[in-house]
Design an enzyme around this catalytic site. Structure first.
Site, PDB file in Angstrom:
ATOM      1  N   THR A  25       0.926  -1.503   0.033  1.00 45.00           N
ATOM      2  CA  THR A  25      -0.186   0.068   0.098  1.00 45.00           C
ATOM      3  C   THR A  25       0.687   1.359  -0.057  1.00 45.00           C
ATOM      4  OG1 THR A  25      -1.420   1.297   1.594  1.00 45.00           O
ATOM      5  CG2 THR A  25      -0.077  -0.338   2.649  1.00 45.00           C
ATOM      6  N   ASP A  26       0.133   2.485  -0.548  1.00 42.65           N
ATOM      7  CA  ASP A  26       1.084   3.727  -0.358  1.00 42.65           C
ATOM      8  C   ASP A  26       1.180   4.261   1.011  1.00 42.65           C
ATOM      9  OD1 ASP A  26      -1.715   4.162   0.081  1.00 42.65           O
ATOM     10  OD2 ASP A  26      -1.977   5.615  -1.466  1.00 42.65           O
ATOM     11  N   GLU A  27       0.254   3.503   1.706  1.00 41.11           N
ATOM     12  CA  GLU A  27       0.193   3.912   3.445  1.00 41.11           C
ATOM     13  C   GLU A  27       1.755   3.899   3.859  1.00 41.11           C
ATOM     14  OE1 GLU A  27      -3.155   3.319   5.474  1.00 41.11           O
ATOM     15  OE2 GLU A  27      -4.394   3.343   3.697  1.00 41.11           O
ATOM     16  N   TYR A  37      -1.804  -0.254  11.184  1.00 35.42           N
ATOM     17  CA  TYR A  37      -1.839  -1.036   9.762  1.00 35.42           C
ATOM     18  C   TYR A  37      -0.742  -0.907   8.665  1.00 35.42           C
ATOM     19  CZ  TYR A  37      -3.310  -1.675   4.879  1.00 35.42           C
ATOM     20  OH  TYR A  37      -3.542  -1.852   3.559  1.00 35.42           O
ATOM     21  N   LYS A  93       2.225  -3.398   7.481  1.00 40.48           N
ATOM     22  CA  LYS A  93       2.366  -3.637   5.908  1.00 40.48           C
ATOM     23  C   LYS A  93       3.872  -3.413   5.351  1.00 40.48           C
ATOM     24  CE  LYS A  93      -0.267  -4.504   3.080  1.00 40.48           C
ATOM     25  NZ  LYS A  93      -0.977  -5.930   2.628  1.00 40.48           N
TER      26      LYS A  93
HETATM   27  P1  NAD Z   1     -10.176  -6.835   2.680  1.00 43.50           P
HETATM   28  O1  NAD Z   1     -10.116  -6.748   4.109  1.00 43.50           O
HETATM   29  O2  NAD Z   1     -11.331  -6.564   1.547  1.00 43.50           O
HETATM   30  O3  NAD Z   1      -9.858  -8.640   2.329  1.00 43.50           O
HETATM   31  C1  NAD Z   1      -8.983  -9.198   2.836  1.00 43.50           C
HETATM   32  C2  NAD Z   1      -9.018 -10.645   2.702  1.00 43.50           C
HETATM   33  O4  NAD Z   1      -8.196 -11.558   3.550  1.00 43.50           O
HETATM   34  C3  NAD Z   1     -10.309 -11.094   3.520  1.00 43.50           C
HETATM   35  O5  NAD Z   1     -10.857 -12.060   2.544  1.00 43.50           O
HETATM   36  C4  NAD Z   1      -9.910 -11.977   4.805  1.00 43.50           C
HETATM   37  O6  NAD Z   1     -10.960 -12.958   4.897  1.00 43.50           O
HETATM   38  C5  NAD Z   1      -8.777 -12.521   4.250  1.00 43.50           C
HETATM   39  N1  NAD Z   1      -7.893 -12.568   5.707  1.00 43.50           N
HETATM   40  C6  NAD Z   1      -7.604 -11.828   6.742  1.00 43.50           C
HETATM   41  N2  NAD Z   1      -6.568 -12.592   7.476  1.00 43.50           N
HETATM   42  C7  NAD Z   1      -6.336 -13.537   6.966  1.00 43.50           C
HETATM   43  C8  NAD Z   1      -5.362 -14.572   7.298  1.00 43.50           C
HETATM   44  N3  NAD Z   1      -4.805 -14.458   8.395  1.00 43.50           N
HETATM   45  N4  NAD Z   1      -5.444 -15.873   6.581  1.00 43.50           N
HETATM   46  C9  NAD Z   1      -5.888 -15.835   5.411  1.00 43.50           C
HETATM   47  N5  NAD Z   1      -6.898 -14.733   4.933  1.00 43.50           N
HETATM   48  C10 NAD Z   1      -7.063 -13.767   5.843  1.00 43.50           C
HETATM   49  O7  NAD Z   1      -8.709  -6.315   1.930  1.00 43.50           O
HETATM   50  P2  NAD Z   1      -8.543  -5.648   0.395  1.00 43.50           P
HETATM   51  O8  NAD Z   1      -9.197  -4.240   0.485  1.00 43.50           O
HETATM   52  O9  NAD Z   1      -9.199  -6.545  -0.485  1.00 43.50           O
HETATM   53  O10 NAD Z   1      -7.089  -5.601   0.498  1.00 43.50           O
HETATM   54  C11 NAD Z   1      -6.364  -6.635  -0.117  1.00 43.50           C
HETATM   55  C12 NAD Z   1      -4.824  -6.299   0.135  1.00 43.50           C
HETATM   56  O11 NAD Z   1      -4.664  -5.018  -0.551  1.00 43.50           O
HETATM   57  C13 NAD Z   1      -4.388  -6.109   1.319  1.00 43.50           C
HETATM   58  O12 NAD Z   1      -3.159  -6.728   1.729  1.00 43.50           O
HETATM   59  C14 NAD Z   1      -4.143  -4.582   1.602  1.00 43.50           C
HETATM   60  O13 NAD Z   1      -3.223  -4.081   2.617  1.00 43.50           O
HETATM   61  C15 NAD Z   1      -4.019  -4.061   0.199  1.00 43.50           C
HETATM   62  N6  NAD Z   1      -4.390  -2.828  -0.117  1.00 43.50           N
HETATM   63  C16 NAD Z   1      -5.599  -2.491  -0.152  1.00 43.50           C
HETATM   64  C17 NAD Z   1      -6.155  -1.218  -0.426  1.00 43.50           C
HETATM   65  C18 NAD Z   1      -7.647  -0.766  -0.589  1.00 43.50           C
HETATM   66  O14 NAD Z   1      -7.966   0.526  -0.896  1.00 43.50           O
HETATM   67  N7  NAD Z   1      -8.544  -1.626  -0.387  1.00 43.50           N
HETATM   68  C19 NAD Z   1      -5.180  -0.193  -0.690  1.00 43.50           C
HETATM   69  C20 NAD Z   1      -3.806  -0.718  -0.790  1.00 43.50           C
HETATM   70  C21 NAD Z   1      -3.308  -1.836  -0.237  1.00 43.50           C
HETATM   71  P1  TYD Z   2     -10.543   4.471   4.486  1.00 48.98           P
HETATM   72  O1  TYD Z   2     -11.545   3.977   3.507  1.00 48.98           O
HETATM   73  O2  TYD Z   2     -10.503   3.941   5.908  1.00 48.98           O
HETATM   74  O3  TYD Z   2      -9.073   4.280   3.966  1.00 48.98           O
HETATM   75  P2  TYD Z   2      -7.611   4.866   4.454  1.00 48.98           P
HETATM   76  O4  TYD Z   2      -7.789   5.522   5.970  1.00 48.98           O
HETATM   77  O5  TYD Z   2      -7.034   3.329   4.491  1.00 48.98           O
HETATM   78  O6  TYD Z   2      -7.312   5.800   3.432  1.00 48.98           O
HETATM   79  O7  TYD Z   2     -10.494   5.946   4.795  1.00 48.98           O
HETATM   80  C1  TYD Z   2     -10.512   6.854   3.688  1.00 48.98           C
HETATM   81  C2  TYD Z   2     -10.629   8.342   3.952  1.00 48.98           C
HETATM   82  O8  TYD Z   2     -11.761   8.652   4.583  1.00 48.98           O
HETATM   83  C3  TYD Z   2      -9.397   8.542   5.339  1.00 48.98           C
HETATM   84  O9  TYD Z   2      -8.968   9.824   5.466  1.00 48.98           O
HETATM   85  C4  TYD Z   2     -10.295   8.398   6.541  1.00 48.98           C
HETATM   86  C5  TYD Z   2     -11.656   8.868   5.943  1.00 48.98           C
HETATM   87  N1  TYD Z   2     -12.806   8.214   6.361  1.00 48.98           N
HETATM   88  C6  TYD Z   2     -13.936   9.275   6.987  1.00 48.98           C
HETATM   89  O10 TYD Z   2     -13.813  10.556   7.025  1.00 48.98           O
HETATM   90  N2  TYD Z   2     -15.090   8.459   7.681  1.00 48.98           N
HETATM   91  C7  TYD Z   2     -15.018   7.320   7.743  1.00 48.98           C
HETATM   92  O11 TYD Z   2     -16.240   6.741   8.053  1.00 48.98           O
HETATM   93  C8  TYD Z   2     -14.148   6.573   7.211  1.00 48.98           C
HETATM   94  C9  TYD Z   2     -14.209   4.863   7.416  1.00 48.98           C
HETATM   95  C10 TYD Z   2     -12.991   6.894   6.629  1.00 48.98           C
END
Ligand code: NAD
Ligand code: TYD
Length: 340
Positions: free
Chosen positions: A128-130, A154, A158
């Site tokens: 992630t960019d985070e 988090y 990562k």
């Molecule tokens: P999500 O929370 O929707 O899905 C995570 C999945 O992992 C779920 O299906 C969960 O059951 C499974 N899981 C959790 N713990 C586990 C374990 N111990 N063993 C096996 N499975 C497990 O997450 P997402 O949004 O689909 O993100 C996927 C990946 O992308 C993550 O690694 C996250 O850090 C990364 N990512 C997500 C975003 C975003 O915007 N969603 C942005 C940057 C990076």
């Molecule tokens: P989020 O979807 O949790 O992603 P991330 O924190 O990983 O970027 O949040 C996106 C942005 O929205 C973040 O700046 C936090 C804000 N946010 C709210 O203002 N209200 C909310 O209820 C949530 C979940 C997030």
């Protein structure tokens, strides 16, 4: 036929990626390993499971369980591992940091050990960019060389995983790539993240909790664009390299929430400014020149169109939404917002 082990494939991005692999008609067999936490939903891939019984297999499993995962990798003669599995929500990581270390760090090392033991062709870590921390409004977007400066449990978990992946490349020559993407949006996202949460609350005429003043900026990447980039990196990424993936769509949270209300024709009065998230990163923005130049990838989905498509998807899939919001989750959500 190549065998691809996808972890976390029942979650948001993992399930979109598996769907994208099948839509692309590639010669892949997919093994999906997922623990099915609150964020993992078998409904996301029910149709794929039915349509492709010989090319798709699901195992309910914790990636931290090395013995179990290793057996699956050996038995299925896995070529590639793509690790999506993670605890992924910043707010939850502030409540329970240890859980994030278990899955995101120990889970990653368990997969790396099995990848090394079984001579995997490529291990791809979805990051992630985070991990880069936070930008000010005038700062240049993150490049792959930006220092790692995570601010939440988090992002720290990562970043730790990324460093382990790097170490396995340097110390053991494990063929790896790391991708770092910005905030994803699109279908099948659990409604605790900003966009689906705001859509769901609007649909139910519930208040929309905007943290602080809503000035924080995120760069939004449509999940389909992300999936395309991941496949490119899997197939063509230079071993040992990190690739940033961004959406070229920076927007302040408050503006985004206002757009959602407008699409849904709901009143702006639903917006409620609430106490800010501790350590809230101000801005993320990605420089994706490297993947664009080397692998000829760029984001295609226009944000306005992508947002409208996403809102429409949630409207057309209200049963999916209602089923995923369990009583337990609602209790958790209400408790969290009572304290804000
Ligand atoms: P999500 O929370 O929707 O899905 C995570 C999945 O992992 C779920 O299906 C969960 O059951 C499974 N899981 C959790 N713990 C586990 C374990 N111990 N063993 C096996 N499975 C497990 O997450 P997402 O949004 O689909 O993100 C996927 C990946 O992308 C993550 O690694 C996250 O850090 C990364 N990512 C997500 C975003 C975003 O915007 N969603 C942005 C940057 C990076
Ligand atoms: P989020 O979807 O949790 O992603 P991330 O924190 O990983 O970027 O949040 C996106 C942005 O929205 C973040 O700046 C936090 C804000 N946010 C709210 O203002 N209200 C909310 O209820 C949530 C979940 C997030």
């Amino acid at each position: 036929m190549k065998v691809c082990l996808v972890t976390g494939g029942m979650g948001f991005i993992g399930s979109n990626f598996i769907r994208y692999l099948f839509e692309s008609n590639l010669d892949f067999k997919v093994i999906n390993v997922d623990k099915l936490t609150y964020a993992g939903n078998p409904e996301n891939l029910k149709d794929i499971e039915e349509k492709h019984p010989n090319q798709y297999k699901f195992y309910k499993m914790d990636i931290c369980d090395f013995k179990a995962v290793d057996e699956i990798i050996l038995k299925n003669d896995v070529d590639y591992i793509i690790n999506f599995a993670a605890e992924s929500h910043v707010d939850r990581s502030i409540i329970n940091p240890s859980l994030f270390c278990d899955t995101n760090i120990s889970g990653t090392i368990s997969l790396l050990n099995s990848a090394k033991k079984n001579n995997i062709k490529k291990y791809l870590q979805i990051s992630t960019d985070e991990v880069y921390g936070s930008l000010n409004f005038n700062d240049a977007p993150f490049t792959e060389n930006h220092q790692l400066a995570p601010n939440s449990p988090y992002s720290a978990s990562k970043a730790s995983a990324d460093l382990l992946v790097r170490a396995y490349y340097k110390s053991f020559n494990l063929p790896v790539n790391i991708t770092r993407c910005s905030n994803n949006y699109g279908p099948y996202q659990f409604p605790e993240k900003l966009i689906p949460l705001m859509i769901n609350n609007s649909l139910n005429n519930k208040s929309l909790p905007v943290y602080g003043k809503g000035i924080n900026v995120r760069d939004w990447l449509h999940v389909k664009d992300h999936c395309k980039a991941i496949l490119k990196v899997l197939k063509e990424g230079r071993i040992g390299e990190i690739y940033n993936i961004g959406g070229d769509s920076e927007i302040a949270n408050i503006e985004l929430v206002e757009k959602i209300l407008k699409i849904l024709d709901k009143p702006q009065s639903l917006i409620k400014f609430v106490k800010d998230r501790p350590g809230h990163d101000l801005r993320y923005a990605m420089n994706h020149n490297k993947i664009t130049k080397e692998l000829h990838w760029k984001p295609d989905v226009d944000f306005e169109k992508g947002l409208k498509m996403t809102v429409d998807w949630y409207i057309s899939n209200r049963i999916w939404l209602e089923n995923i919001i369990t009583k337990e989750y609602l209790k958790f959500y209400e408790k969290q917002y009572k304290n804000r």
